[in-house]
Each structure stands twice: as C-alpha cells, then as structure tokens.
Design a protein around this motif. Structure first.
Motif, PDB file in Angstrom:
ATOM      1  N   LEU A  68       0.841  -1.201   0.000  1.00 18.24           N
ATOM      2  CA  LEU A  68       0.000   0.000   0.000  1.00 18.24           C
ATOM      3  C   LEU A  68       0.878   1.254   0.000  1.00 18.24           C
ATOM      4  O   LEU A  68       0.585   2.238  -0.693  1.00 18.24           O
ATOM      5  CB  LEU A  68      -0.905  -0.041   1.223  1.00 18.24           C
ATOM      6  N   ALA A 126       2.068   1.840  -3.467  1.00 21.58           N
ATOM      7  CA  ALA A 126       0.996   2.388  -4.307  1.00 21.58           C
ATOM      8  C   ALA A 126       0.789   3.872  -3.998  1.00 21.58           C
ATOM      9  O   ALA A 126       0.608   4.700  -4.902  1.00 21.58           O
ATOM     10  CB  ALA A 126      -0.295   1.609  -4.087  1.00 21.58           C
ATOM     11  N   ASP A 143       1.605   7.480  -6.253  1.00 22.78           N
ATOM     12  CA  ASP A 143       0.564   8.489  -6.481  1.00 22.78           C
ATOM     13  C   ASP A 143       0.879   9.810  -5.770  1.00 22.78           C
ATOM     14  O   ASP A 143      -0.023  10.607  -5.486  1.00 22.78           O
ATOM     15  CB  ASP A 143      -0.802   7.942  -6.035  1.00 22.78           C
ATOM     16  N   MET A 195      -5.158  -4.142  -2.302  1.00 18.44           N
ATOM     17  CA  MET A 195      -4.673  -3.399  -3.470  1.00 18.44           C
ATOM     18  C   MET A 195      -5.824  -2.955  -4.373  1.00 18.44           C
ATOM     19  O   MET A 195      -5.812  -1.848  -4.911  1.00 18.44           O
ATOM     20  CB  MET A 195      -3.678  -4.255  -4.260  1.00 18.44           C
ATOM     21  N   TYR A 198      -7.757  -0.080  -2.729  1.00 16.98           N
ATOM     22  CA  TYR A 198      -7.057   1.191  -2.921  1.00 16.98           C
ATOM     23  C   TYR A 198      -7.270   1.701  -4.337  1.00 16.98           C
ATOM     24  O   TYR A 198      -7.620   2.873  -4.539  1.00 16.98           O
ATOM     25  CB  TYR A 198      -5.552   1.042  -2.631  1.00 16.98           C
ATOM     26  N   ALA A 199      -7.078   0.833  -5.315  1.00  9.53           N
ATOM     27  CA  ALA A 199      -7.165   1.258  -6.720  1.00  9.53           C
ATOM     28  C   ALA A 199      -8.558   1.778  -7.062  1.00  9.53           C
ATOM     29  O   ALA A 199      -8.705   2.760  -7.790  1.00  9.53           O
ATOM     30  CB  ALA A 199      -6.785   0.099  -7.647  1.00  9.53           C
ATOM     31  N   ARG A 231      -7.811   5.586  -4.871  1.00 10.03           N
ATOM     32  CA  ARG A 231      -6.788   6.124  -5.772  1.00 10.03           C
ATOM     33  C   ARG A 231      -7.242   7.339  -6.587  1.00 10.03           C
ATOM     34  O   ARG A 231      -6.471   8.309  -6.703  1.00 10.03           O
ATOM     35  CB  ARG A 231      -6.301   5.004  -6.694  1.00 10.03           C
ATOM     36  N   LEU A 242      -3.547  -0.124 -13.653  1.00  9.87           N
ATOM     37  CA  LEU A 242      -2.977  -0.214 -12.302  1.00  9.87           C
ATOM     38  C   LEU A 242      -1.806   0.756 -12.150  1.00  9.87           C
ATOM     39  O   LEU A 242      -1.115   1.045 -13.102  1.00  9.87           O
ATOM     40  CB  LEU A 242      -2.513  -1.641 -12.015  1.00  9.87           C
ATOM     41  N   PRO A 298       3.972  -0.993  -7.880  1.00 13.84           N
ATOM     42  CA  PRO A 298       3.414  -1.431  -6.592  1.00 13.84           C
ATOM     43  C   PRO A 298       2.974  -2.903  -6.587  1.00 13.84           C
ATOM     44  O   PRO A 298       3.149  -3.598  -5.582  1.00 13.84           O
ATOM     45  CB  PRO A 298       2.223  -0.479  -6.398  1.00 13.84           C
ATOM     46  N   ARG A 299       2.418  -3.386  -7.693  1.00 13.54           N
ATOM     47  CA  ARG A 299       1.963  -4.779  -7.700  1.00 13.54           C
ATOM     48  C   ARG A 299       3.122  -5.760  -7.560  1.00 13.54           C
ATOM     49  O   ARG A 299       2.949  -6.847  -7.000  1.00 13.54           O
ATOM     50  CB  ARG A 299       1.156  -5.071  -8.968  1.00 13.54           C
TER      51      ARG A 299
END
Lengths: 401, 401
Positions: free
Chosen positions: A215, A218, A222, A310, A313-314, A318, A401, B164-165
């Motif tokens: 996280l 990610a 961003d 994940m 979040y996306a 996000r 993604l 991130p993935r």
C-alpha cells in the motif's frame, strides 16, 4: 460470541468511492509548500508561476561571429576593421564604432549600434580585420530581450506536474523556489496476529506481512508521502495505541484487515464505537469496507487479503488521492476481452488482466489471496455487477494499475 | 587568437548517438545492488526473482465460516456441533472431529480432516451448533498451499521496473531485499563566466544558470542518481579542478557550454589535449558536440544554449541512459504535422511540438535560447536533414520528451 455491530447495507462501488471522496475533500485545502526548483521534479504547481524577468535578459548574439550594422555589409565582399571582442558575461559593452565590426560570442550582449551578427563561418579573419563574404539583414542572429518570455508572463500554470522541461524554464527565469501542492502524509496500519515481517521464519499458521509495504508503494507512486508503516496485533488496546500514534503524524490513515465477519475483527471492533461506518460494498474482491474519522483524521479500512487491499485502494481511494496530489486520473477505457469469464451476480468484479495490442486477457483466478498472480497484471478488468458471464470478444472496461 | 584544435567533420545524428552509446556501453557492466523491498519502487530487477516459499504457505480458509467435511453437508439442512474455533495465526490446529464443524476465520489454517468451508452467511448458529442451510463440495472456499506461487517459481523477471503490484508480490513471499540495477551516478558541470545562480541579482551581461538544474532533472527522471551539479567559470584551471572532482564521484559526466567556435571555449580547450573529440553534428539545435574519457569516466559535452543542452540530452544520450537504467526507450512515432514548417538543408532539426488528438503542432521558434517556450512542448518534432519544408498535414516523426 462478540456482539456484531450493525453494518450498513451493501453499497455500489461508485457510491462508496464518492463517499470516500467526500470524506477526503477537506484535504484539498492544505497549504501549499515552497520547494527549491531543483527538488521540484514531479511535484504539482499550486499556483500560476510568472517570470520575474525578461528572457533573454538582454539583446544578445545568437552566434559566434561579428556584430555589425547591416547597412555596412549590404554589399559583399566587404572588409571591416575589428574594433574588439565582446565576450559573454563581460559587463560594460562599448558601442560599435561606425564602419567596424566587434567580435561576439554566442549569448554575448549586442554592442549598442550593431543590428545584426555575421556568423564566423561567413568571414575571413586576420590582421585585425575581417572580409565579410555574406551579408545579413537587420536583426539576423540577434536575440531581442524578452522574446522568449516577458516579465509577468506565465512560465507554467497551476496544476502543472513539473517535468524536466518545466524545471529548465523555471531555473532559466531565475526562480529559486516554486509553490507546489504539499504531499499528503499517509500512514498504513496492518493488523493480524498471524503476520510476520519479511525475512523472519514462519511458525505454523503464520504468513508474511505485505499489505503495508504494498500500500505504501501504491501511495508513493501516487505522490503521497508515507510517514508510517505500522503493524498491530489483533489486540484492541494495541491497535488503539498504533492508531493514535498515526493520527498524530498523518493526514490520512489506511488500515488492512479486521473488517470482515470473523469473531476477531479488531479494526471494526475498535473503530465502530468511535463512529466508524462498516459494511459491505457490492464488489469482489474488497467487499467488507469501513471508514472513520479519528482525531479529525480520515481512516480508510480495507480488508486484509492482499489482493483485496490493493484493489480497494485502486478502486475506492486512488482517484481521490491522485486528484489531491494534482495527478491525472487513472486511465479507464473500453477494450476487447480476449478470454471468456464468469462473474458473481450482484457484485461488480475486478479481475486481474494483461493488456495486449488485441485487448485484455484475464490472468490469475478471482481469489483475493492471489497476490503473486497480480504481479503479472497491468490492469483490472471491470465487470459490472449485473453481468454474470462474458464471452471472448466482448467489450469490457479496464482500469490501469 | 587561440589556435583552434582540429575538429571532426559533421556527423549524422544517428552516427553520433551510436558513438556515445558505444562510449557508455561499459557502464552496463556495473554490479547489481540489493535494496530493501519497501525501497525498490521504480527500480529495475537485475535478475529473475523466484519465490522462497509456497504461497499460500498453508492450506487455509477463503471465508469466515465453518470447516466441515463436504460429505457431512451433502444433504441440507443439517445440524452439526461446533467443536471449536480456528483463528488466523494460532498454531496447533486440532483435527476436525467426525460429524462436526470448526469455526474458521478467513486465512486460518484448515483443520486436518476438513475439506470445505461453509460461509457464515449459509448457516444459522447458536448453542454450540450450526444449522447448515447450503452444503458445499470438496475444496470449496479452501485455498490450497502453493496455488498462487510455488517455491522456486518466478515472481518477477529480470528487467522488470518494479511497480506497486510487484512490490506486493515480493513482500508476500517474504523477501526482505531484491537485486536491482544500481543507479548510474552522474555529474553535471555548467560553464560560463556570465552564469549566476537562481535568486541572485544579475549584473549587466549576466544570465541565470539553468542547465545544471535542468539536466539533473532530466537525468533523475531517467533513473540516474545525480551526485553533483557544479559550475565552473571559463578559467581552464577552474574547469579542470571541477572536472577532476566530478571524475572521483561520477560514472558519467555532462558538461554544458564551451564547445563552440568562440574564442573562449573552456570545455573544448581543456578536454581536447586530454584526448577529447570535438566537432559538429548535422543537427539543430545542438550542433557543436564533444566527448572525452577522463580518468576512465566518459564526459559528454553539450553546447550551452539551454534548448541545445536539453535537446542534446534527449537525442544523443537519453536512449542509452534509459537502457542502462533498464527503462523503456523514449517513445518515437509518426504523426500528422498540424503546422507548416521550414528547416535548414543538411541538418536534422528538432522543433518543439505540442501533441494533440489530431497530430503535432510546432510551438515556439527554432531558436536554441527559447527555453521558456520549450516548457509548453511535450515532444520534439524530428525533421530529417534533407527536408527543407513541410506542409500542414504531412507525416512527421515525434520524440516524446
């Protein structure tokens, strides 16, 4: 059995995303930050930036050559005496004597009286004089002051994500700092007695803790500053302590785990009495969701399966996080489904997909534990709640993604 | 007049780019670096990474519910005694007694003997027993060990730029560090008596120094660690000292300015005796170019006009720098020219362009001093050397900035 707190009824993905966007809206009011231009790459301007100077700062030569009067070189070949040299960076340029030339370097101030530059390639030089073989018109190879940008003109707009070319322009007009959106400060808290840090040996029943690290990655991608990655056991007192530490340093907190229908749901059990809203979103993976405001700080609670975290979040956070960072929306568009799929009725499903030139291939299964499988996916395949199967060749939306 | 060193004859853009690529090729041999997984976002794997464990680590429940034998719930409704609870992370799971159920949380180990999970939604629970309203088949809601990834299987390939993935998957298999390409360490040296740092007052004839800051930003965007941004006057002794400091800390050095045909060309004058090759490339902007190897460190010398520096980097060095960082090539493709243009014969020209849905519009003039104008461009328009004019609607190649 622990009494189960009341839960909200299942919401749609769009409704829940909008709910979280509203919860985070006030974070858009945070003050801007002045950062040194050399450190501003990738940051988002919070205000229009105008030039404090004319650029070029002064009238200068575009070539290595000779500053002359165009009238003096109208007929060629013509021989002119060289009255001196004007180097870049040397102050106090003397005027050009009538009927003469002054040697100039690229970027050097044009001597008063000169109105064009004859490039060095177009002259024969020697013995304090030059033979000009090709004349030039007024203004040729002269850069007038302010022709790139004038004092007070826009150099870059508010909202610009600063690329190297913007950094170049900001530096060229002499700005030492620029105003940018301050980064959101986020904390990530994982929960679960069974989680162990990377590199440690696993006892039976234990697994590695990946959600905080994932996280955080990610969020950083961003534009968020991750100020804390913490872990709590399933002990409510411990979770409360970790949470309070996070509210002291973060604008926004993410938790993973402890929100489902088990007997030991530490996040839900601690946050519900603090006013948290927990319930189901009609989505797979990532159905159990919650949000709370603790000490004024929004806390978004995702389920603990790695893929669920994940995808949550996306899908839910996000778009808002990127908007708050001044970054463009994640790309979502229609393409062709290359592999048939099935999907549960009543739940919007996000499958892991690999984009090719021909469309999108669903890879890996729907299981929310298939985190290694997710590494091979570059998009989520967005299957509407009412759709239960799609054939290969069907149009389908993807989310990058 | 200082004697002018011999210069190589004008080379083509492709030839010069290939020359620099060969000069930098040995930098591809630098050793890999182990970095903590949480810090590996955006880095490039230097080797295939395989899983040290099976994932899932152990057979576990996909749902909050009850572990049972499928045969015991084949006919429903059926009432089963609840023999206990298996929580995630609690070691020493007891086997499932015959004809009974064990409550399980998502992710908890499946008790020996159980072969499916009945979700909590499908039972009525109370008084130490459950009424199962819907049976499940063998394996339903059970995650078998190793079904995501097995020990020794690939998690991510060498050359993967970690998103991130990937970080999520690497963390989930318990890796603390991963091997990545080490970053190239670059130094940027600007030259010129007339250059002043941002924020200072300008005397007549002075301008702000932007090339070091701009080039550093471009390099960082391409995965390079910029270890030094230095400036030298036009004094050869000073430039030599700055250069030697840079060779001690950098894998690669960029200089700007001092390579043209003026009388004071400090970079060319110092580096030519050290074996440097200086000459013209048939390109605009960015014609005067040079390269040298000093103390084993490649030194790429660009002209000092701000646009020339940025275009030289983009055209001659960037493809190689990105390849050395394991990043994809800058995008170059054909599109439609929206504005007519003229171009000098015999020089490949890179004009600043703005990409739209319809094609590319040339913005700003061709002048190599128009650095503020370049901020509004997102591509370079690549006009071949033999082309002297193009009409609107013509196909043209663009290079993404």
């Amino acid at each position: 059995m622990t009494p189960r707190p009341a839960t909200a009824s299942a919401r749609s993905v769009d409704e829940y995303r909008d709910t979280l966007a509203a919860l985070l809206a006030h974070l858009g009011d945070r003050p801007a930050e002045q950062v040194p231009v050399p450190d501003a790459l990738g940051r988002t301007l919070s205000a229009d930036v105008v030039s404090p100077i004319d650029l070029p700062v002064f009238r200068n030569s575009a070539m290595d050559g000779y500053a002359v009067r165009a009238a003096d070189v109208a007929v060629t070949p013509v021989t002119l005496p060289v009255a001196g040299v004007v180097a870049a960076g040397k102050p106090g340029t003397a005027p050009l004597p009538a009927g003469a030339a002054l040697k100039v370097m690229t970027g050097a101030p044009m001597p008063p009286g000169a109105d064009c530059v004859v490039p060095v390639e177009d002259v024969q030089a020697g013995d304090g004089r030059i033979v000009v073989e090709r004349g030039r018109g007024r203004g040729e190879f002269v850069r007038e002051a302010g022709t790139d940008v004038r004092t007070g003109e826009l150099v870059a707009r508010a909202g610009t994500v600063l690329a190297p070319r913007h950094i170049a322009a900001l530096a060229a007009v002499g700005l030492a700092t620029v105003p940018v959106l301050s980064r959101l400060r986020a904390a990530c808290i994982t929960t679960g007695d069974e989680l162990r840090p990377a590199g440690s040996a696993l006892a039976p029943g234990q697994i590695y803790n990946s959600n905080g690290i994932a996280l955080a990655a990610a969020l950083r991608a961003d534009g968020v500053e991750v100020v804390e990655i913490a872990h709590s056991t399933d002990d409510p007192a411990r979770f409360t302590a970790v949470l309070r530490e996070a509210t002291a340093v973060a604008d926004l907190i993410f938790t993973s785990g402890g929100v489902s229908k088990g007997d030991f749901e530490v996040v839900k059990d601690v946050l519900t009495p603090l006013g948290g809203t927990f319930g189901s979103v009609a989505v797979q993976p990532g159905g159990p969701q919650g949000y709370t405001v603790v000490d004024g700080v929004p806390v978004l609670s995702f389920p603990g399966n790695p893929v669920s975290t994940m995808v949550s979040y996306a899908v839910f956070a996000r778009p808002t996080v990127r908007a708050l960072a001044g970054l463009p929306e994640p790309e979502s568009r229609e393409t062709t489904l290359l592999t048939a799929l099935r999907s549960p009725a009543g739940r919007r499903q996000y499958l892991r997909g690999l984009l090719t030139d021909d469309g999108v291939e669903v890879i890996s299964g729907p299981g929310s534990h298939l985190i290694a499988g997710m590494a091979w996916a570059d998009v989520l395949v967005d299957v509407p709640a009412e759709v239960t199967s799609l054939t290969a060749g069907a149009p389908v939306r993807i989310l990058t993604l």
